[in-house]
Motif scaffolding. Structure first.
Motif, PDB file in Angstrom:
ATOM      1  N   LYS A 112       2.904 -10.646   1.844  1.00 38.07           N
ATOM      2  CA  LYS A 112       1.814 -10.582   0.870  1.00 38.07           C
ATOM      3  C   LYS A 112       1.529  -9.124   0.507  1.00 38.07           C
ATOM      4  CE  LYS A 112      -1.418 -13.502   1.444  1.00 38.07           C
ATOM      5  NZ  LYS A 112      -2.558 -14.250   2.036  1.00 38.07           N
ATOM      6  N   ILE A 113       1.528  -8.825  -0.791  1.00 37.59           N
ATOM      7  CA  ILE A 113       1.284  -7.481  -1.290  1.00 37.59           C
ATOM      8  C   ILE A 113      -0.036  -7.465  -2.063  1.00 37.59           C
ATOM      9  CG2 ILE A 113       2.222  -5.535  -2.570  1.00 37.59           C
ATOM     10  CD1 ILE A 113       4.074  -6.528  -0.328  1.00 37.59           C
ATOM     11  N   LEU A 114      -0.925  -6.555  -1.691  1.00 36.62           N
ATOM     12  CA  LEU A 114      -2.179  -6.380  -2.421  1.00 36.62           C
ATOM     13  C   LEU A 114      -2.017  -5.244  -3.419  1.00 36.62           C
ATOM     14  CD1 LEU A 114      -5.210  -6.820  -2.971  1.00 36.62           C
ATOM     15  CD2 LEU A 114      -5.680  -5.319  -1.001  1.00 36.62           C
ATOM     16  N   ILE A 116      -4.189  -9.402  -6.662  1.00 35.36           N
ATOM     17  CA  ILE A 116      -4.598  -8.283  -7.507  1.00 35.36           C
ATOM     18  C   ILE A 116      -6.102  -8.048  -7.401  1.00 35.36           C
ATOM     19  CG2 ILE A 116      -4.782  -7.429  -9.888  1.00 35.36           C
ATOM     20  CD1 ILE A 116      -2.237  -8.964 -10.554  1.00 35.36           C
ATOM     21  N   ALA A 117      -6.481  -6.781  -7.328  1.00 34.65           N
ATOM     22  CA  ALA A 117      -7.878  -6.369  -7.451  1.00 34.65           C
ATOM     23  C   ALA A 117      -7.935  -5.273  -8.496  1.00 34.65           C
ATOM     24  CB  ALA A 117      -8.426  -5.856  -6.115  1.00 34.65           C
ATOM     25  N   ASN A 118      -8.914  -5.325  -9.410  1.00 31.71           N
ATOM     26  CA  ASN A 118      -8.977  -4.377 -10.515  1.00 31.71           C
ATOM     27  C   ASN A 118     -10.068  -3.320 -10.366  1.00 31.71           C
ATOM     28  OD1 ASN A 118      -8.135  -7.198 -12.409  1.00 31.71           O
ATOM     29  ND2 ASN A 118      -6.776  -5.450 -12.204  1.00 31.71           N
ATOM     30  N   ASP A 119     -10.653  -3.216  -9.180  1.00 31.47           N
ATOM     31  CA  ASP A 119     -11.612  -2.137  -8.918  1.00 31.47           C
ATOM     32  C   ASP A 119     -11.549  -1.782  -7.440  1.00 31.47           C
ATOM     33  OD1 ASP A 119     -14.182  -3.386  -7.404  1.00 31.47           O
ATOM     34  OD2 ASP A 119     -13.363  -4.847  -8.810  1.00 31.47           O
ATOM     35  N   ILE A 175      -7.796 -10.292   3.630  1.00 32.42           N
ATOM     36  CA  ILE A 175      -6.495 -10.957   3.720  1.00 32.42           C
ATOM     37  C   ILE A 175      -5.493 -10.207   4.596  1.00 32.42           C
ATOM     38  CG2 ILE A 175      -6.832 -11.955   1.422  1.00 32.42           C
ATOM     39  CD1 ILE A 175      -4.799  -9.997   0.328  1.00 32.42           C
ATOM     40  N   GLU A 176      -5.769  -8.922   4.902  1.00 34.27           N
ATOM     41  CA  GLU A 176      -4.877  -8.103   5.732  1.00 34.27           C
ATOM     42  C   GLU A 176      -3.419  -8.247   5.276  1.00 34.27           C
ATOM     43  OE1 GLU A 176      -5.584  -8.507   9.935  1.00 34.27           O
ATOM     44  OE2 GLU A 176      -7.733  -8.890   9.606  1.00 34.27           O
ATOM     45  N   PRO A 177      -3.106  -7.719   4.088  1.00 32.95           N
ATOM     46  CA  PRO A 177      -1.773  -7.901   3.507  1.00 32.95           C
ATOM     47  C   PRO A 177      -0.696  -7.141   4.283  1.00 32.95           C
ATOM     48  CG  PRO A 177      -3.013  -6.299   2.256  1.00 32.95           C
ATOM     49  CD  PRO A 177      -3.970  -6.874   3.247  1.00 32.95           C
ATOM     50  N   ASP A 178       0.556  -7.405   3.931  1.00 34.93           N
ATOM     51  CA  ASP A 178       1.675  -6.705   4.574  1.00 34.93           C
ATOM     52  C   ASP A 178       1.866  -5.310   4.007  1.00 34.93           C
ATOM     53  OD1 ASP A 178       2.965  -8.886   6.323  1.00 34.93           O
ATOM     54  OD2 ASP A 178       2.714  -9.875   4.390  1.00 34.93           O
ATOM     55  N   VAL A 199       8.949  -0.820  -1.975  1.00 34.14           N
ATOM     56  CA  VAL A 199       8.244  -1.866  -1.219  1.00 34.14           C
ATOM     57  C   VAL A 199       9.194  -2.516  -0.217  1.00 34.14           C
ATOM     58  CG1 VAL A 199       7.162  -4.144  -1.381  1.00 34.14           C
ATOM     59  CG2 VAL A 199       6.518  -2.338  -2.990  1.00 34.14           C
ATOM     60  N   GLN A 200      10.377  -2.872  -0.665  1.00 27.14           N
ATOM     61  CA  GLN A 200      11.348  -3.526   0.222  1.00 27.14           C
ATOM     62  C   GLN A 200      11.727  -2.628   1.389  1.00 27.14           C
ATOM     63  OE1 GLN A 200      14.352  -4.368  -2.750  1.00 27.14           O
ATOM     64  NE2 GLN A 200      13.724  -6.520  -2.939  1.00 27.14           N
ATOM     65  N   ALA A 201      11.896  -1.324   1.125  1.00 28.37           N
ATOM     66  CA  ALA A 201      12.279  -0.394   2.191  1.00 28.37           C
ATOM     67  C   ALA A 201      11.178  -0.279   3.244  1.00 28.37           C
ATOM     68  CB  ALA A 201      12.592   0.979   1.595  1.00 28.37           C
ATOM     69  N   ILE A 202       9.920  -0.186   2.793  1.00 32.62           N
ATOM     70  CA  ILE A 202       8.807  -0.052   3.735  1.00 32.62           C
ATOM     71  C   ILE A 202       8.615  -1.345   4.520  1.00 32.62           C
ATOM     72  CG2 ILE A 202       6.305   0.249   3.930  1.00 32.62           C
ATOM     73  CD1 ILE A 202       6.467   2.202   1.592  1.00 32.62           C
ATOM     74  N   ILE A 203       8.669  -2.477   3.844  1.00 35.55           N
ATOM     75  CA  ILE A 203       8.527  -3.767   4.528  1.00 35.55           C
ATOM     76  C   ILE A 203       9.623  -3.935   5.574  1.00 35.55           C
ATOM     77  CG2 ILE A 203       8.769  -6.246   4.245  1.00 35.55           C
ATOM     78  CD1 ILE A 203       6.059  -5.374   3.362  1.00 35.55           C
ATOM     79  N   LYS A 204      10.830  -3.534   5.242  1.00 32.36           N
ATOM     80  CA  LYS A 204      11.944  -3.682   6.168  1.00 32.36           C
ATOM     81  C   LYS A 204      11.731  -2.861   7.418  1.00 32.36           C
ATOM     82  CE  LYS A 204      16.948  -3.127   6.595  1.00 32.36           C
ATOM     83  NZ  LYS A 204      18.225  -2.749   5.891  1.00 32.36           N
TER      84      LYS A 204
END
Length: 228
Positions: A3-5, A30-33, A44-47, A115-120
């Motif tokens: 999950k990506i915020l 998505i959050a816009n502020d 949600i404590e995203p990845d 994103v993929q590199a950091i998640i990995k």
């Protein structure tokens, strides 16, 4: 699905990021502020978090500092989005614990690759469990770092840097190798990112920062015989 915020006030940019991440099998929120983004991060404590610097309600630097102070979110990797003119803000972001940054306008493909590199690197369990080098100790399964048996908060990137150098004790590592192995960069244009992380690491390693040596003309090294 990881999950990506996405905390970005420009709706078109947020939607573009979300679309490209979803195409690559990521779940997005998505959050816009700023305040709404911080609340969602805590809830949600995203990845991973993609965080714009200039936000209404609360700026990205303040959000990042708040995330790094909270035990629920301090280990969540953060990619910051900045305008090209915001050089000092970008460095401040790295110094407050951001793992990476992109300047606008950016390639959606490049963002996905980052994103993929950091998640990995944050999700992969390393071989073995414990590594000890001098006053440093690593628990590779929990990604916990200890300095003289006291746990020290390192970001995922700082942990990766330290363990990469410690596993190559006394062997100077070229800057380009560190940028490629830790961040996935293929060139040296992001050298300021490396130097900023090393500066922050030295502060966290006190009083044993002298184990982390700068090798002039080469890069960095962890030594078992630090200069006094």
């Amino acid at each position: 699905m990881q999950k990506i915020l996405i905390i970005e006030d420009e709706v078109d940019i947020a939607d573009l990021i979300s679309f490209n991440l979803q195409r690559n099998q990521f779940e997005t929120v998505i959050a816009n502020d700023g305040i709404g983004g911080l609340n969602k991060a805590l809830m949600i404590e995203p990845d991973l978090i993609i965080l714009d610097l200039m936000l209404p309600g609360m700026d990205g630097i303040t959000i990042n500092k708040t995330l790094k102070r909270d035990p629920r979110t301090r280990h969540i990797p953060v990619i910051m989005l900045t305008a090209k003119a915001q050089t000092e803000d970008r460095i401040t972001g790295l110094e407050t614990g951001a793992d990476d940054y992109l300047t606008k306008p950016f390639s959606p493909k490049e963002l996905v690759l980052r994103v993929q590199a950091i998640i990995k690197r944050t999700s992969t369990k390393m071989s073995g469990t414990i590594l000890e080098v001098g006053p440093f100790k690593f628990d590779k399964n929990t990604l916990t770092f200890y300095l003289e048996e006291q746990a020290v908060d390192l970001t995922s990137t700082e942990f990766k840097l330290m363990i990469f150098l410690c596993e190559r004790l006394n062997a100077p590592q070229d800057r380009s190798i560190l940028l490629r192995e830790v961040w996935g960069y293929s060139d040296d244009v992001h050298s300021r990112t490396l130097d900023t992380h090393m500066k922050r690491l030295r502060k966290k390693l006190e009083p044993h920062a002298n184990y982390l040596e700068t090798v002039r003309g080469v890069g960095y090294c962890i030594t078992d015989k630090p200069a006094t």
